[in-house]
Design an enzyme around this catalytic site. Sequence first.
Site, PDB file in Angstrom:
ATOM      1  N   TRP A  12       0.716  -1.115   0.252  1.00 27.89           N
ATOM      2  CA  TRP A  12       0.345   0.415   0.204  1.00 27.89           C
ATOM      3  C   TRP A  12       0.694   1.445   0.461  1.00 27.89           C
ATOM      4  O   TRP A  12       0.366   2.384  -0.177  1.00 27.89           O
ATOM      5  CB  TRP A  12      -0.942  -0.202   1.619  1.00 27.89           C
ATOM      6  CG  TRP A  12      -1.821  -0.918   1.057  1.00 27.89           C
ATOM      7  CD1 TRP A  12      -2.492  -1.728  -0.024  1.00 27.89           C
ATOM      8  CD2 TRP A  12      -3.034  -1.096   2.097  1.00 27.89           C
ATOM      9  NE1 TRP A  12      -3.902  -2.448   0.549  1.00 27.89           N
ATOM     10  CE2 TRP A  12      -3.865  -2.629   1.821  1.00 27.89           C
ATOM     11  CE3 TRP A  12      -3.392  -0.804   3.693  1.00 27.89           C
ATOM     12  CZ2 TRP A  12      -4.832  -2.650   2.836  1.00 27.89           C
ATOM     13  CZ3 TRP A  12      -4.425  -1.422   4.405  1.00 27.89           C
ATOM     14  CH2 TRP A  12      -4.923  -1.836   3.656  1.00 27.89           C
ATOM     15  N   LYS A  13       1.927   0.875   0.228  1.00 30.31           N
ATOM     16  CA  LYS A  13       3.209   2.324   0.668  1.00 30.31           C
ATOM     17  C   LYS A  13       2.569   3.814   1.006  1.00 30.31           C
ATOM     18  O   LYS A  13       1.922   2.843   2.108  1.00 30.31           O
ATOM     19  CB  LYS A  13       3.012   3.222  -1.395  1.00 30.31           C
ATOM     20  CG  LYS A  13       3.741   1.554  -1.968  1.00 30.31           C
ATOM     21  CD  LYS A  13       4.155   2.561  -3.486  1.00 30.31           C
ATOM     22  CE  LYS A  13       4.208   1.602  -4.208  1.00 30.31           C
ATOM     23  NZ  LYS A  13       5.099   1.483  -5.090  1.00 30.31           N
ATOM     24  N   HIS A  96      13.029  -2.167  -0.900  1.00 30.34           N
ATOM     25  CA  HIS A  96      12.381  -1.953  -1.748  1.00 30.34           C
ATOM     26  C   HIS A  96      12.554  -0.669  -2.399  1.00 30.34           C
ATOM     27  O   HIS A  96      13.791   0.558  -1.938  1.00 30.34           O
ATOM     28  CB  HIS A  96      10.742  -1.084  -1.794  1.00 30.34           C
ATOM     29  CG  HIS A  96      10.114  -0.924  -2.370  1.00 30.34           C
ATOM     30  ND1 HIS A  96      10.008   0.308  -2.766  1.00 30.34           N
ATOM     31  CD2 HIS A  96       8.768  -1.868  -2.573  1.00 30.34           C
ATOM     32  CE1 HIS A  96       8.929   0.078  -4.056  1.00 30.34           C
ATOM     33  NE2 HIS A  96       8.392  -0.521  -3.705  1.00 30.34           N
ATOM     34  N   GLU A 168      11.627  -6.802  -8.694  1.00 29.32           N
ATOM     35  CA  GLU A 168      10.998  -4.901  -9.776  1.00 29.32           C
ATOM     36  C   GLU A 168      11.716  -4.096 -10.125  1.00 29.32           C
ATOM     37  O   GLU A 168      12.598  -3.640 -10.010  1.00 29.32           O
ATOM     38  CB  GLU A 168      10.033  -4.479  -8.430  1.00 29.32           C
ATOM     39  CG  GLU A 168       9.541  -5.345  -7.261  1.00 29.32           C
ATOM     40  CD  GLU A 168       8.404  -4.218  -6.246  1.00 29.32           C
ATOM     41  OE1 GLU A 168       7.272  -4.549  -6.625  1.00 29.32           O
ATOM     42  OE2 GLU A 168       9.460  -3.353  -5.957  1.00 29.32           O
ATOM     43  N   SER A 214       3.677  -2.478 -11.662  1.00 32.83           N
ATOM     44  CA  SER A 214       2.616  -2.730 -13.224  1.00 32.83           C
ATOM     45  C   SER A 214       1.909  -4.159 -12.960  1.00 32.83           C
ATOM     46  O   SER A 214       1.505  -3.971 -13.864  1.00 32.83           O
ATOM     47  CB  SER A 214       2.641  -1.377 -14.016  1.00 32.83           C
ATOM     48  OG  SER A 214       3.028  -0.131 -13.603  1.00 32.83           O
ATOM     49  N   GLY A 235       1.467  -2.799  -5.900  1.00 33.58           N
ATOM     50  CA  GLY A 235       1.988  -1.431  -5.277  1.00 33.58           C
ATOM     51  C   GLY A 235      -0.326  -0.242  -5.616  1.00 33.58           C
ATOM     52  O   GLY A 235      -1.074  -1.080  -5.510  1.00 33.58           O
ATOM     53  N   GLY A 236       0.238  -0.339  -6.645  1.00 34.27           N
ATOM     54  CA  GLY A 236      -1.177   0.658  -7.439  1.00 34.27           C
ATOM     55  C   GLY A 236      -2.497  -0.176  -7.434  1.00 34.27           C
ATOM     56  O   GLY A 236      -3.715  -0.014  -6.922  1.00 34.27           O
TER      57      GLY A 236
HETATM   58  P1  PGA Z   1       2.900  -0.779  -8.220  1.00 33.29           P
HETATM   59  O1  PGA Z   1       4.450  -1.003  -7.591  1.00 33.29           O
HETATM   60  O2  PGA Z   1       2.764  -2.134  -8.540  1.00 33.29           O
HETATM   61  O3  PGA Z   1       2.407   0.459  -8.287  1.00 33.29           O
HETATM   62  O4  PGA Z   1       3.905  -0.775  -9.936  1.00 33.29           O
HETATM   63  C1  PGA Z   1       5.098  -2.124  -7.228  1.00 33.29           C
HETATM   64  C2  PGA Z   1       6.347  -1.967  -6.054  1.00 33.29           C
HETATM   65  O5  PGA Z   1       6.322  -0.460  -5.627  1.00 33.29           O
HETATM   66  O6  PGA Z   1       5.867  -2.753  -5.425  1.00 33.29           O
END
Ligand code: PGA
Length: 254
Positions: A12-13, A96, A168, A214, A235-236
Amino acid sequence: MTMRKPMIAGNWKMFKTRDEALQFIYAVNMEVPKREFIDTVICAQAPVLRDLVKRQGENVRIAAQTMHEETEGAFTGEVSAALLENIGVEYAVIGHSERRQYFNETDDKVNLKLHQAFRYDITPIVCVGETLETREANKTETFVGDQVKIALQGLGKDQVQSLVIAYEPIWAIGTGKTATSEQANETIKMIRDLVKTLYDTTTSEAIRILYGGSVKPENIESLMKEPHIDGALVGGASLSPKSFMTLVDAAYKQ
Ligand code: PGA
């Protein structure tokens, strides 16, 4: 070949208030497939971790997004592995790319953090990945290989078998540019081969390696079809229960 259990980890950041986090966990708790088939993990901001642990359904687990390498001390603002263990957090994301980029998390620190996580029974999800520049210079293998080597330094086989690596590529994070499934699989296979060289076949077949960058409901199936990709760090697309559950279901059905 060993069957590795898939994992979907939602990162979720710095998103979601406590209310939003709790709404999310209540929405997914009952939907998540059984833990014996897939690990479903949510990586949240530190102040809400305890609340999430208390409310996690039987098949959901909670992760910290970072932790400090020292046991305790004058490190204002940091979070210790001891506290994470104490409140029932089972995983921690380590290294990360955003931590590496904005908070000076070096390869050596990543290594110290992995050792520290194991002291407190926290399973690390350790992130590696190259920039676009590195990829275009054809240096991905050396760069990512070095990140993995340093991260794992001094760890025993059992520890390496239990941890999770997330590959990543930085150019794919939050940019909407996913690595193709083949590109992701190729680098992940390289990491697995390296683990085999550093340890042995059992270890390289046991270690789970996720792809991140992504990942979305539209590309999860093709990623999961690749033999070396064991799941995703997202993430998103992990922010809404609906898209998160689509990812979990796709990984589970694969
Ligand atoms: P993202 O982020 O899916 O929004 O690209 C991935 C992550 O940073 O772990």
